[in-house]
Design a protein around this motif. Sequence first.
Motif: not given
Length: 179
Positions: A43, A50, A54, A99, A101-107, A109
């Motif tokens: 993760n 990720s 971008q 699971t 990590v899969s949200t932009l916020q998680e990435y 952070e």
Amino acid sequence: MKAVKDDLKDLPQTQLDTRAAKAKPVKMGWSTEEVERITAALNDLLANYSVHYQKLRNYHWNVKGPDFFDLHEQFELQYTESLQHIDDIAERIRIFSKTPVSTLQEYLEMSEIKETASNLSSELMVRELITDYTVLLNYMFTVVEVASEQHDAGTEEMVKKFINTIEKHHWMLSAFLAK
């Protein structure tokens, strides 16, 4: 012939007839702690990859100047490849029933790699990517180490292939900057 038929009557007809097949599915052999170590390392790599992905898309869309054609094409090749690696990492995490990590916020952070502006010079874009590749390699080495300690050959093999690719990108972008 009758003796042979009698011997076969006690054999299971399908895998589903065996006691093992009827039992609740068992994890692949790693303890909860081992799975946590492997998936945490994956993760961390996923979050960094990720953000890097971008950045590559940002640079692909916004590169300017005399290097435009070369870099525009290279950035697209690299972000397409990165997307496949990201998918492979996430699916590997799912193999362990965890699971990704899969949200932009998680990435954002979790990632050591940070976003940059869109208006960088082509040289600064390349320097940023070289730095990203150094960070990604460090996370990859950590994943390989953790996977090896847990006897997780699948993760280890997958990430070692990524390492070869990333090392080549690092070299090529470094050569691009050499004058």
